[in-house]
Design an enzyme around this catalytic site. Structure first.
Site, PDB file in Angstrom:
ATOM      1  N   HIS A  62     -24.371  45.461  12.893  1.00  0.00           N
ATOM      2  CA  HIS A  62     -23.608  44.213  12.773  1.00  0.00           C
ATOM      3  C   HIS A  62     -24.018  43.183  13.815  1.00  0.00           C
ATOM      4  O   HIS A  62     -24.353  43.515  14.956  1.00  0.00           O
ATOM      5  CB  HIS A  62     -22.098  44.470  12.775  1.00  0.00           C
ATOM      6  CG  HIS A  62     -21.508  44.951  14.061  1.00  0.00           C
ATOM      7  ND1 HIS A  62     -21.065  44.088  15.038  1.00  0.00           N
ATOM      8  CD2 HIS A  62     -21.235  46.193  14.517  1.00  0.00           C
ATOM      9  CE1 HIS A  62     -20.537  44.780  16.043  1.00  0.00           C
ATOM     10  NE2 HIS A  62     -20.639  46.066  15.752  1.00  0.00           N
ATOM     11  N   ASP A 164     -22.712  45.492  21.780  1.00  0.00           N
ATOM     12  CA  ASP A 164     -22.019  45.878  20.551  1.00  0.00           C
ATOM     13  C   ASP A 164     -22.006  44.673  19.617  1.00  0.00           C
ATOM     14  O   ASP A 164     -21.177  43.803  19.755  1.00  0.00           O
ATOM     15  CB  ASP A 164     -20.597  46.315  20.913  1.00  0.00           C
ATOM     16  CG  ASP A 164     -19.773  46.724  19.710  1.00  0.00           C
ATOM     17  OD1 ASP A 164     -20.332  46.871  18.609  1.00  0.00           O
ATOM     18  OD2 ASP A 164     -18.539  46.876  19.877  1.00  0.00           O
ATOM     19  N   GLU A 194     -18.057  42.761  11.192  1.00  0.00           N
ATOM     20  CA  GLU A 194     -17.719  44.179  11.402  1.00  0.00           C
ATOM     21  C   GLU A 194     -16.509  44.328  12.303  1.00  0.00           C
ATOM     22  O   GLU A 194     -15.645  45.180  12.071  1.00  0.00           O
ATOM     23  CB  GLU A 194     -18.919  44.913  12.004  1.00  0.00           C
ATOM     24  CG  GLU A 194     -18.753  46.435  12.082  1.00  0.00           C
ATOM     25  CD  GLU A 194     -18.107  46.926  13.378  1.00  0.00           C
ATOM     26  OE1 GLU A 194     -17.797  48.129  13.480  1.00  0.00           O
ATOM     27  OE2 GLU A 194     -17.892  46.102  14.310  1.00  0.00           O
ATOM     28  N   GLU A 195     -16.433  43.494  13.340  1.00  0.00           N
ATOM     29  CA  GLU A 195     -15.381  43.639  14.346  1.00  0.00           C
ATOM     30  C   GLU A 195     -13.988  43.336  13.803  1.00  0.00           C
ATOM     31  O   GLU A 195     -12.993  43.683  14.434  1.00  0.00           O
ATOM     32  CB  GLU A 195     -15.663  42.723  15.543  1.00  0.00           C
ATOM     33  CG  GLU A 195     -16.922  43.073  16.332  1.00  0.00           C
ATOM     34  CD  GLU A 195     -16.810  44.352  17.129  1.00  0.00           C
ATOM     35  OE1 GLU A 195     -15.766  45.032  17.040  1.00  0.00           O
ATOM     36  OE2 GLU A 195     -17.766  44.684  17.848  1.00  0.00           O
ATOM     37  N   ASP A 217     -24.800  51.634  15.585  1.00  0.00           N
ATOM     38  CA  ASP A 217     -23.766  50.972  16.378  1.00  0.00           C
ATOM     39  C   ASP A 217     -23.620  51.689  17.704  1.00  0.00           C
ATOM     40  O   ASP A 217     -24.122  52.805  17.878  1.00  0.00           O
ATOM     41  CB  ASP A 217     -22.442  50.955  15.619  1.00  0.00           C
ATOM     42  CG  ASP A 217     -21.552  49.765  15.961  1.00  0.00           C
ATOM     43  OD1 ASP A 217     -21.717  49.193  17.059  1.00  0.00           O
ATOM     44  OD2 ASP A 217     -20.685  49.405  15.139  1.00  0.00           O
ATOM     45  N   HIS A 303     -16.688  46.806  24.518  1.00  0.00           N
ATOM     46  CA  HIS A 303     -15.693  45.745  24.323  1.00  0.00           C
ATOM     47  C   HIS A 303     -15.286  45.099  25.647  1.00  0.00           C
ATOM     48  O   HIS A 303     -14.161  44.642  25.811  1.00  0.00           O
ATOM     49  CB  HIS A 303     -14.481  46.251  23.547  1.00  0.00           C
ATOM     50  CG  HIS A 303     -14.717  46.295  22.070  1.00  0.00           C
ATOM     51  ND1 HIS A 303     -13.715  46.210  21.137  1.00  0.00           N
ATOM     52  CD2 HIS A 303     -15.861  46.398  21.351  1.00  0.00           C
ATOM     53  CE1 HIS A 303     -14.225  46.270  19.916  1.00  0.00           C
ATOM     54  NE2 HIS A 303     -15.533  46.390  20.028  1.00  0.00           N
TER      55      HIS A 303
END
Length: 333
Positions: A62, A164, A194-195, A217, A303
């Site tokens: 992603h 990410d 995606e998130e 990922d 994150h």
């Protein structure tokens, strides 16, 4: 490969606004793919044709990153905001954000707020404006922002915002550059949103109808002080997913990855993720179902604005993608 990773991680690409990232990737791979197209949701799809008797493999990474969206601007020019994706409160105070036009802001807490009371509605963004009118010359309600943090090369390990999943994108870019005359027809899909719910992967898989789905990922590690116990470490190789919240990896796909790693001497480790998911969670339930798995890149501080990866792990993931691309899939799917 460091230059590719730096370029991709520093690009602006919150969920729904990934065009800067996909434009970069298109330029990087324009001479390697037999076909490149963009679908309605903005997924960039690069196709490498294989032999007529091969299978269709969809690799997905992603392009979007977590971020924020402005919800309100007060009379003094301070901004209130909401999250876009899984934003951790503990990483926000003192962080900087960047908007598409280059405007920079600082996130901070309301004066009387205690750390244990921190919630998004107790935080604001200061862009240096002295009034609402001045702030509106820089940003407006509804504008998306990303976390602003420089790329750092620590030698064998790299740190940046948006590893990410720009690191997954970099793995696919590198693999595509090294593939010639693949046995199977390969779809390298650089997915969107995606998130916020695996949205791009869902529509891409519906259109491609792959025989095999493989997501690339990041995953968490259990190798930092007093970390949550997890059998994944930085520097120990590609992580082969067994399970997460979105997917139980198809046993034959998981076993194929293990066999390829052992046969080709690719360092690997097994991953069980207690929470979270990847694009494979959407791919494997597309239409009548798609046998799917995930190659995970171990990453510390996921994150946050400073996600860390190991270049040896990244190379192992590239090697595993190449091995799957050339694998004989009869009896596997």
């Amino acid at each position: 490969m460091r230059a590719i990773i730096e370029q991709l991680t520093q690009a602006f690409g919150p969920s729904g606004y990934e065009t800067e990232v996909t434009a970069l990737i298109r330029e990087m791979i324009k001479d390697q793919a037999d076909e490149i197209r963009t679908d309605v949701l903005g997924n960039l799809i690069a196709v490498k044709n294989g032999s007529p008797d091969g299978k269709k493999i969809m690799f997905a990474a992603h392009t979007d990153e977590i971020g924020i969206v402005i919800t309100y601007i007060d009379d003094k020019g301070f901004l209130r905001f909401s999250n876009v994706g899984g934003v951790g409160i503990a990483t926000l105070v003192g962080s900087r954000v960047r908007f598409a036009n280059g405007t920079i802001g600082v996130i901070y807490q309301e004066g009387k707020t205690q750390w244990k009371e921190l919630t998004l509605d107790k935080l604001y963004i200061d862009i240096g404006a002295t009034s609402r009118e001045e702030a509106l010359q820089k940003v407006r309600v509804g504008e998306f922002g990303i976390f602003h943090r420089d790329f750092a090369d620590l030698g064998g390990r790299l740190v940046s915002k948006a590893m990410d999943d720009r690191i997954g994108c970099a793995v696919l870019v590198e693999a595509l550059k090294r593939i010639s005359n693949p046995k199977n027809t390969l779809y390298f899909v650089f997915t969107t949103q995606e998130e916020v719910g695996l949205r791009g992967a869902r529509t891409a898989a519906f259109g491609i109808e792959p025989d095999l789905g493989v997501a690339l990922d990041v995953t968490l590690t259990g190798d930092t002080p007093e970390a949550f116990p997890m059998a994944v470490e930085l520097g120990k190789g590609a992580a082969i997913k067994v399970k997460d919240s979105s997917l139980i990896a198809h046993p034959r796909v998981k076993d194929l990855m293990v066999e390829l790693c052992e046969t080709k001497g690719i360092p690997y480790q097994m991953e069980v993720l207690a929470r979270g998911g990847t694009d494979a969670g959407a791919i494997h339930v597309s239409k009548e179902g798609v046998p799917s798995g995930t190659i995970s890149i171990p990453s510390r501080y996921v994150h946050s604005p400073s996600e860390m990866v190991d270049l040896g792990d990244v190379q192992a993931c590239v090697d595993l993608v190449l091995a799957i691309a050339q694998a004989d899939l009869e009896g596997v799917i």
